[in-house]
Design a protein around this motif. Structure first.
Motif, mmCIF file in Angstrom:
data_model
loop_
_atom_site.group_PDB
_atom_site.id
_atom_site.type_symbol
_atom_site.label_atom_id
_atom_site.label_comp_id
_atom_site.label_asym_id
_atom_site.label_seq_id
_atom_site.Cartn_x
_atom_site.Cartn_y
_atom_site.Cartn_z
ATOM 1 N N ASP A 81 -3.436 3.905 -2.050
ATOM 2 C CA ASP A 81 -3.572 3.749 -0.596
ATOM 3 C C ASP A 81 -4.715 2.765 -0.341
ATOM 4 O O ASP A 81 -5.891 3.126 -0.423
ATOM 5 N N VAL A 82 -4.372 1.534 -0.018
ATOM 6 C CA VAL A 82 -5.362 0.463 0.092
ATOM 7 C C VAL A 82 -6.425 0.782 1.140
ATOM 8 O O VAL A 82 -7.630 0.680 0.874
ATOM 9 N N GLN B 127 -4.486 -6.145 2.635
ATOM 10 C CA GLN B 127 -3.759 -4.900 2.843
ATOM 11 C C GLN B 127 -2.567 -4.764 1.895
ATOM 12 O O GLN B 127 -1.484 -4.312 2.284
ATOM 13 N N THR C 80 0.824 -1.196 0.000
ATOM 14 C CA THR C 80 0.000 0.000 0.000
ATOM 15 C C THR C 80 0.863 1.252 0.000
ATOM 16 O O THR C 80 1.995 1.254 0.514
#
Length: 228
Positions: free
Chosen positions: A159-160, A174, A138
């Motif tokens: 941005d996960v 993630q 991420t």
């Protein structure tokens, strides 16, 4: 009778020696640091090449930094209505990464499907899709001097957690994957992950070590001339 200039000259030579030793030490430290960076870079390149060229494994539920660039596959349905476009600059010019959630039987996984030059006009395949790609970590916060703005749907990094929250995806893996296939007519263009890295650390190390040698020689010459 003692010449008053001698203590001053001696003090000057001492200061010059201290500065010379400090410069030599600094350049040696920087050169050694570049040698260590070179070893790290060579190890990284070897790992990335091995993982990139290996047979894909099933995408895991969780992954960490040690899993980056591992080649994986996942199967599921794309949630096209929850796609986000993050700004990108590639060999094809400026544009966007198409990041689409993939709902698999076990979890939701964000997939960077690839690059598009415009926000619209790219393919949105339906049905069960098998995606192959590389694990990426991420990218929280945003890009250089730019912060993600979920409310305005402006994204500068993948941005996960922020994407999952903004698109109400619930629990997600993630990490995301950079898709390397399949290539679908109409785009996006997959397979643009940077897996080659510049490695100029040896030349940098030689430069610092050369400066250390020059500083040492110059200091000795200056002190000798001052003594004379």
């Amino acid at each position: 009778m003692t010449n008053g200039r001698e203590p001053a000259r001696g003090s000057g030579r001492f200061v010059l020696a201290v500065l010379g030793v400090a410069l030599v030490a600094l350049f040696l430290v920087l050169g050694t640091w570049q040698v260590q960076r070179r070893a790290w870079k060579l190890d990284l390149i070897a790992k990335v090449e091995a993982r990139r060229d290996a047979a894909p494994i099933p995408a895991p539920r969780t992954a960490g930094p040690d899993d980056v660039y591992t080649r994986v596959f996942a199967q599921g349905r794309f949630l096209h209505d929850r796609t986000v476009l993050t700004q990108a600059v590639t060999v094809h010019g400026p544009g966007f990464w198409v990041v689409t959630p993939l709902r698999t039987p076990g979890f939701v996984l964000l997939v960077n499907r690839g690059f598009v030059a415009a926000r619209t006009g790219y393919a949105r395949p339906d049905g069960i899709i098998r995606v192959t790609g590389l694990i990426r970590m991420t990218e929280p916060g945003g890009g250089f001097l730019r912060t993600n703005d979920p409310a305005a749907n402006r994204w500068y990094s993948r941005d996960v957690a922020a994407i999952a929250a903004a698109k109400q995806l619930g629990p997600v893996a993630q990490y995301f994957i950079d898709a390397s296939g399949p290539t679908i007519p109409g785009g996006p263009i997959p397979g643009l992950t940077q897996t080659t890295f510049p490695n100029s650390h040896l030349s940098y190390a030689l430069t610092w070590y050369t400066l250390a040698l020059m500083s040492a020689v110059g200091t000795v010459i200056a002190i000798r001339r001052g003594h004379r």
